[in-house]
Design an enzyme around this catalytic site. Structure first.
Site, PDB file in Angstrom:
ATOM      1  N   GLU A  55       0.820  -1.213   0.000  1.00  0.00           N
ATOM      2  CA  GLU A  55       0.000   0.000   0.000  1.00  0.00           C
ATOM      3  C   GLU A  55       0.854   1.264   0.000  1.00  0.00           C
ATOM      4  O   GLU A  55       0.575   2.210  -0.742  1.00  0.00           O
ATOM      5  CB  GLU A  55      -0.915   0.036   1.243  1.00  0.00           C
ATOM      6  CG  GLU A  55      -1.883  -1.115   1.344  1.00  0.00           C
ATOM      7  CD  GLU A  55      -1.394  -2.268   2.212  1.00  0.00           C
ATOM      8  OE1 GLU A  55      -2.217  -2.851   2.925  1.00  0.00           O
ATOM      9  OE2 GLU A  55      -0.174  -2.581   2.182  1.00  0.00           O
ATOM     10  N   CYS A  83      -2.899  -2.792   7.419  1.00  0.00           N
ATOM     11  CA  CYS A  83      -2.486  -2.667   8.813  1.00  0.00           C
ATOM     12  C   CYS A  83      -2.640  -1.202   9.235  1.00  0.00           C
ATOM     13  O   CYS A  83      -2.983  -0.333   8.424  1.00  0.00           O
ATOM     14  CB  CYS A  83      -1.030  -3.121   8.975  1.00  0.00           C
ATOM     15  SG  CYS A  83       0.176  -2.006   8.198  1.00  0.00           S
TER      16      CYS A  83
END
Length: 157
Positions: A55, A83
């Site tokens: 990401e 996360c």
């Protein structure tokens, strides 16, 4: 196949690239106005960088390409639920929507372990849709960790 599945297939291809490099197989793509802006995969080991999650890498590439750290109106497709670190970056980039493949019951913060997306300390709100090509995303991770455990057992025996 719908658009979400089409984009997730590309993220899965990125996850396979990570796997082939010995990285945890997570891939991501960033879409804006139905166009691919960037794609990336996990690279913390190769880059000697604990923040080099798929990401973060895709946000960095997209920001450079668009010459803007704000990526408003975009959708992030990622094979594994983000996360806390990645969600923070996603929120700061003003991503409109997160689409993930498989939930992460250990560190996922978009509904599995916790749901930080609705916390008041984030002024930005993001739409989250999980479970797109979930099985394909899960199998890549399970296979990777199974082979890693097997290799570790061979080394310790």
């Amino acid at each position: 196949m719908n658009k979400d599945e089409e984009w997730m297939k590309i993220a899965i291809s990125e996850a396979n690239l990570a796997k082939n490099k010995g990285e945890i197989p997570v891939g991501a793509v960033l879409i804006q106005k139905d166009k691919l802006i960037a794609k990336a995969h996990n690279q913390p080991i190769l880059n000697h960088d604990p923040t080099a999650h798929a990401e973060i890498e895709v946000l960095r590439k997209a920001g450079r390409k668009l010459k803007n750290y704000r990526l408003s109106g975009s959708t992030l497709y990622v094979t594994l639920e983000p996360c806390a670190m990645c969600l923070g970056a996603i929120m700061h980039a003003r991503i409109e929507r997160i689409v993930f493949g498989t939930p992460d019951p250990k560190t996922g913060v978009c509904g599995s372990k916790a749901n930080l997306t609705s916390e008041a300390f984030f002024t930005h709100k993001v739409q989250v849709d999980g479970g797109v090509l979930e099985e394909e995303s899960k199998v890549i991770l399970q296979t990777f960790f199974k082979s890693r455990r097997k290799a570790n057992n061979l080394r310790t025996n």
